[in-house]
Every structure is written in structure tokens, then in C-alpha cells.
Design a protein around this motif. Structure first.
Motif, PDB file in Angstrom:
ATOM      1  N   TRP A  35       0.813  -1.217   0.000  1.00 43.18           N
ATOM      2  CA  TRP A  35       0.000   0.000   0.000  1.00 43.18           C
ATOM      3  C   TRP A  35       0.850   1.271   0.000  1.00 43.18           C
ATOM      4  CZ3 TRP A  35      -4.662   0.039  -1.649  1.00 43.18           C
ATOM      5  CH2 TRP A  35      -5.468  -1.102  -1.516  1.00 43.18           C
ATOM      6  N   ASP A  36       2.057   1.198   0.551  1.00 45.67           N
ATOM      7  CA  ASP A  36       2.940   2.367   0.496  1.00 45.67           C
ATOM      8  C   ASP A  36       3.306   2.679  -0.957  1.00 45.67           C
ATOM      9  OD1 ASP A  36       2.933   2.737   3.221  1.00 45.67           O
ATOM     10  OD2 ASP A  36       4.754   1.561   3.570  1.00 45.67           O
ATOM     11  N   ALA A  37       3.607   1.629  -1.728  1.00 46.97           N
ATOM     12  CA  ALA A  37       3.946   1.834  -3.140  1.00 46.97           C
ATOM     13  C   ALA A  37       2.735   2.341  -3.925  1.00 46.97           C
ATOM     14  CB  ALA A  37       4.466   0.533  -3.743  1.00 46.97           C
ATOM     15  N   ILE A  38       1.549   1.826  -3.599  1.00 48.04           N
ATOM     16  CA  ILE A  38       0.334   2.294  -4.272  1.00 48.04           C
ATOM     17  C   ILE A  38       0.101   3.776  -3.973  1.00 48.04           C
ATOM     18  CG2 ILE A  38      -2.174   2.057  -4.377  1.00 48.04           C
ATOM     19  CD1 ILE A  38      -1.742  -0.957  -3.790  1.00 48.04           C
ATOM     20  N   ALA A  39       0.247   4.148  -2.705  1.00 58.24           N
ATOM     21  CA  ALA A  39       0.068   5.553  -2.315  1.00 58.24           C
ATOM     22  C   ALA A  39       1.079   6.450  -3.033  1.00 58.24           C
ATOM     23  CB  ALA A  39       0.211   5.696  -0.803  1.00 58.24           C
ATOM     24  N   HIS A  40       2.305   5.982  -3.166  1.00 59.71           N
ATOM     25  CA  HIS A  40       3.354   6.761  -3.819  1.00 59.71           C
ATOM     26  C   HIS A  40       3.056   6.937  -5.306  1.00 59.71           C
ATOM     27  CE1 HIS A  40       7.350   8.471  -4.296  1.00 59.71           C
ATOM     28  NE2 HIS A  40       7.553   7.662  -5.330  1.00 59.71           N
ATOM     29  N   ALA A  41       2.338   5.970  -5.901  1.00 61.12           N
ATOM     30  CA  ALA A  41       2.052   6.023  -7.341  1.00 61.12           C
ATOM     31  C   ALA A  41       0.938   7.007  -7.681  1.00 61.12           C
ATOM     32  CB  ALA A  41       1.686   4.633  -7.849  1.00 61.12           C
ATOM     33  N   VAL A  42       0.138   7.389  -6.698  1.00 60.15           N
ATOM     34  CA  VAL A  42      -0.986   8.314  -6.949  1.00 60.15           C
ATOM     35  C   VAL A  42      -0.445   9.729  -7.165  1.00 60.15           C
ATOM     36  CG1 VAL A  42      -3.104   9.303  -6.017  1.00 60.15           C
ATOM     37  CG2 VAL A  42      -2.567   6.894  -5.595  1.00 60.15           C
ATOM     38  N   THR A  43      -0.903  10.360  -8.247  1.00 53.79           N
ATOM     39  CA  THR A  43      -0.519  11.728  -8.572  1.00 53.79           C
ATOM     40  C   THR A  43      -1.783  12.525  -8.905  1.00 53.79           C
ATOM     41  OG1 THR A  43      -0.334  11.518 -10.985  1.00 53.79           O
ATOM     42  CG2 THR A  43       1.550  10.752  -9.661  1.00 53.79           C
ATOM     43  N   PRO A  44      -1.659  13.821  -9.117  1.00 55.25           N
ATOM     44  CA  PRO A  44      -2.840  14.594  -9.546  1.00 55.25           C
ATOM     45  C   PRO A  44      -3.438  14.114 -10.870  1.00 55.25           C
ATOM     46  CG  PRO A  44      -1.150  16.066  -8.703  1.00 55.25           C
ATOM     47  CD  PRO A  44      -0.517  14.706  -8.777  1.00 55.25           C
ATOM     48  N   LYS A  45      -2.670  13.354 -11.645  1.00 54.17           N
ATOM     49  CA  LYS A  45      -3.164  12.849 -12.926  1.00 54.17           C
ATOM     50  C   LYS A  45      -3.868  11.491 -12.778  1.00 54.17           C
ATOM     51  CE  LYS A  45       0.259  15.100 -15.919  1.00 54.17           C
ATOM     52  NZ  LYS A  45       1.287  14.877 -16.968  1.00 54.17           N
ATOM     53  N   THR A  46      -3.824  10.907 -11.598  1.00 53.17           N
ATOM     54  CA  THR A  46      -4.438   9.590 -11.408  1.00 53.17           C
ATOM     55  C   THR A  46      -5.957   9.703 -11.539  1.00 53.17           C
ATOM     56  OG1 THR A  46      -2.669   8.906  -9.907  1.00 53.17           O
ATOM     57  CG2 THR A  46      -4.707   7.631  -9.866  1.00 53.17           C
ATOM     58  N   ARG A  47      -6.500   8.955 -12.481  1.00 46.10           N
ATOM     59  CA  ARG A  47      -7.942   8.964 -12.704  1.00 46.10           C
ATOM     60  C   ARG A  47      -8.613   7.724 -12.131  1.00 46.10           C
ATOM     61  NH1 ARG A  47     -12.368  11.919 -12.923  1.00 46.10           N
ATOM     62  NH2 ARG A  47     -13.876  11.282 -14.498  1.00 46.10           N
ATOM     63  N   LEU A  48      -7.884   6.599 -12.164  1.00 46.27           N
ATOM     64  CA  LEU A  48      -8.502   5.315 -11.852  1.00 46.27           C
ATOM     65  C   LEU A  48      -7.494   4.395 -11.190  1.00 46.27           C
ATOM     66  CD1 LEU A  48     -11.346   4.070 -12.483  1.00 46.27           C
ATOM     67  CD2 LEU A  48     -10.331   3.093 -14.541  1.00 46.27           C
ATOM     68  N   LEU A  49      -7.963   3.685 -10.165  1.00 46.26           N
ATOM     69  CA  LEU A  49      -7.195   2.605  -9.547  1.00 46.26           C
ATOM     70  C   LEU A  49      -7.945   1.307  -9.828  1.00 46.26           C
ATOM     71  CD1 LEU A  49      -5.096   1.297  -7.614  1.00 46.26           C
ATOM     72  CD2 LEU A  49      -6.620   1.930  -5.721  1.00 46.26           C
TER      73      LEU A  49
END
Length: 390
Positions: free
Chosen positions: A154-168
Motif C-alpha cells: 500500500w505504500d507503493a500504491i500511495a506513492h504512485a498516486v498523482t494529480p493525474k491519477t484517474r482510476l485505480l
């Protein structure tokens, strides 16, 4: 000669088609592609046949037959703990595949980022590309000697989120690993979602196949997550009828409106008598409640049988898939081993590396193969015998 420019230049036949074709050519047992080799329940077949004979047999409403949408509402209340409006929030689709595809095409704009958790189902990335989006890959922690199972980072997932993230993209119970979500996973997801603006597409095709007495845990069981979540599932998987291609999509009305815009110009509506028959069957039976026990017996049969082989089973928490560690057979690319087992042992499997962006990369090859146990007991026993003779 017409000059064609492919929208998916890197896409060829899927690994599932490739291994199934090889199995057919070699007359091998196919434990690769995820489909049962037995018939659906007779009562379900009768309900669908009755619907065909008595009608209606014309176009269904674009969003689905009302009786089936009501049955889906009742089912999601019972199993996901969330109530959807059957008219505004629920859409019946041509399998989970179309629900996923229509959702991605409707919600992802050019340049949007979509987070995929690897190993991930092979449909997701190509559709994101068609939508003009960009895939961001986050790998699960692979199995180790101390922890012989995949786990979420989950730390890596959180780090991957940016203002451009639309969908997980989420897929639990997980194909191929068999991993299921826990409440602490939803805690972590809620924490990330509280600080970012993105949607969640939850592929829950195996929602009714969870083992060892554990419940199915869905993001939509949390109101804060349900408000941004698109839930997708599949009657085809649930009722051993993958060729019927009947699935559904549930989401808040504002999201559903956008998904339906794509759905109506993709298939418009899906088979009317199939929908009617399934709705009738859901009213008449409690078949869903026995699915986990049914598949757990098959999982345990395969695990027990493989103890006589050189393949080491990993624990499967759900789905109808089992991963096996193949290190005792030597090192090398997983796909090469899968082909070798098909040719030499007469059993087709799927390399887990196929669920990564680059199947040839060392980081995608953990010496794991995926076996499907949605087979008759005689089929499983025959496969076990062949694998034991490796």
C-alpha cells in the motif's frame, strides 16, 4: 496496399488463447484458461430454456431487464453490504469484460493515469491505451520462503498516486494469485482516497468463491469508497457458464450515466432470455451460497494431489485458480516451462509472468504457474497423475 496503423501495435493473441490452442493441438488437459468443463445447474438451464420458449426474445432495455437489476440490488446488499438503485445505478453488460471496457473507455481521458497492480489481468492495460490513458504499474510483493503468498504494497500504491491519477484498478479475489482483501486493506485504501481525487474500478468476478470460511471484502462496503467505486461482476463466472457472457456494473448514478453512454453504443443490450432466466433462477434457489464450498473441495483435491509432484502449491484464498512454485523443475522463463509442461506432461497452465507489463523481464518471472481447478474431479485426477510423473 492499404496502410493501417494499429491502435494496439504490441497486442497479439493472448496467452490464454495461445496455451489453449497448444493444449488442443497436443490433446493436453487444459488447466490454463479459466473455464469449467462441466455444465451449469440444471435448474438454471431450465429457467433459461423456459425464457427462450415463452419469451421475451426481443431487445432487452439498454440497462438490463428490470427483474435482473432488482436481483443484483438484493445480491449486492447481501454480499457487499451496499444498496444500489436498480434503475439509476445498475447496468447489465455483455460479461464482466464489457463492463470493464465500457467503464474504462467512459471514465479515462487522454493523458489520465490508471494504476494497475501487477500481476494484473491482461484486459486492463490495452483498454486504458485505447482510452488514451497511461498505465502506472505497481507490483505486489512476490512470494518468499518466509511469506509464501503475494501481498499488497500500500505504500507503493500511495506513492504512485498523482494529480493525474484517474482510476485505480482492483481485482479481488485476485486473478491470478487467489489473494483476497482484508479490512486492513480497506483501511489503507480509505486513507489514500481521503487525500486524492480518483475513481476505483473493482473487478469482483470471483466474489462468490472465497475459501476457509472467510467473507468476501469489497471496497463498496465502505461508504467513502462506494461513492467513487465502480463494481463489476459476472454471472458467467458465478454460474459455470462463461460462454453466456452476462455481467453487470454498479456505480453511483453520475458515474453510471457515463458508463451507459459507452455501453449503449457497444452492445446496446444483452441477451433477453438469458437475463430473464438468471433473474428467475436467483429467486428460486440459494445456489450462490454453496459456491465457495464447492470450489474449496476442488482446490483441496488439487493441493492434496500435487503433494506427490515436484510442484509446490501456494495457498489460494479465493477464485478458481491455484499457483504452484516450479523451482524444483529448474530455472528459466515461466512461459518456457508452461510450454514444456504442455508438451511433456500433457497439462496446460498459464505463466504468471503473462500478467505483467513485460512477461520476459526477470522481475515478472517468479517461477510460478497458474492452474485452474474449475474442472471435473476426473479431469483434476488425470492432471495430477500426469504432473506427478514429471
Amino acid at each position: 496496399m492499404i496502410n493501417l496503423k494499429s491502435k494496439l501495435p504490441l497486442v497479439g493473441d493472448t496467452i490464454f488463447s495461445e496455451m489453449s490452442t497448444l493444449a488442443q493441438q497436443l490433446n493436453a488437459i487444459n488447466l490454463g484458461q479459466g473455464f469449467p468443463d462441466y455444465q451449469p445447474d440444471t435448474e438454471l438451464l431450465n429457467a433459461v430454456c423456459q425464457a427462450i420458449q415463452q419469451g421475451p426474445n426481443q431487445y432487452a432495455p439498454m440497462i438490463g431487464v428490470p427483474a435482473l437489476r432488482q436481483a443484483i440490488r438484493d445480491k449486492t446488499i447481501a454480499h457487499q453490504g451496499h444498496a444500489y438503485d436498480p434503475d439509476a445505478d445498475i447496468t447489465v453488460t455483455s460479461g464482466a469484460t464489457e463492463a470493464l471496457t465500457s467503464s474504462i473507455l467512459a471514465l479515462v481521458q487522454a493523458g489520465d493515469e490508471v494504476i494497475l497492480i501487477d500481476p494484473s489481468y491482461d484486459l486492463y492495460a490495452p483498454v486504458v491505451t485505447l482510452a488514451g490513458g497511461l498505465t502506472v504499474r505497481v507490483a505486489m510483493n512476490p512470494p518468499t520462503a518466509d511469506t509464501p503468498r503475494f501481498s499488497l504494497d500500500w505504500d507503493a500504491i500511495a506513492h504512485a498516486v498523482t494529480p493525474k491519477t484517474r482510476l485505480l484498478m482492483l481485482n479481488f479475489p485476485h486473478n491470478p494469485s487467489g489473494l483476497t482483501l482484508r479490512e486492513e486493506d480497506l483501511d489503507a485504501l480509505e486513507h489514500i482516497a481521503a487525500h486524492h481525487d480518483f475513481l476505483i474500478l473493482s473487478d469482483e468476478a470471483y466474489e462468490h468463491i472465497v475459501f476457509d470460511g472467510n467473507p468476501h471484502v469489497s471496497p463498496v462496503s465502505r461508504p467513502a469508497l462506494a461513492s467513487r467505486c465502480i463494481l463489476v461482476s459476472s454471472f458467467a463466472k458465478t454460474f459455470h457458464a462463461t460462454g453466456w457472457k452476462i455481467g453487470y456494473c454498479c456505480a453511483p448514478s453520475s458515474i453510471s450515466q457515463e458508463v451507459r453512454k459507452v455501453h449503449q453504443f457497444t452492445v446496446y443490450s444483452v441477451s433477453t432470455p438469458m437475463q430473464t432466466g438468471i433473474a428467475s433462477y436467483l429467486k428460486q434457489t440459494q445456489a450462490i451460497h454453496g459456491l465457495s464450498a464447492f470450489y474449496q473441495r476442488k482446490r483441496d483435491r488439487l493441493v492434496q494431489g500435487l503433494k506427490a509432484s515436484r510442484l509446490q502449491p501456494l495457498h489460494s484464498e479465493g477464485t478458481f485458480f491455484l499457483l504452484v512454485d516450479t523451482r524444483a523443475l529448474g530455472q528459466g522463463p515461466e512461459k518456457d516451462l508452461a510450454i514444456r509442461l504442455t508438451r511433456e506432461a500433457g497439462v496446460a497452465t498459464i505463466p504468471v509472468s503473462a500478467f505483467y507489463a513485460d512477461p520476459a523481464a526477470p522481475a515478472a518471472n517468479h517461477q510460478l504457474l497458474r492452474l485452474c481447478f474449475a474442472k471435473q474431479d476426473a479431469t483434476l485426477d488425470d492432471a495430477i497423475e500426469k504432473l506427478a510423473n514429471l
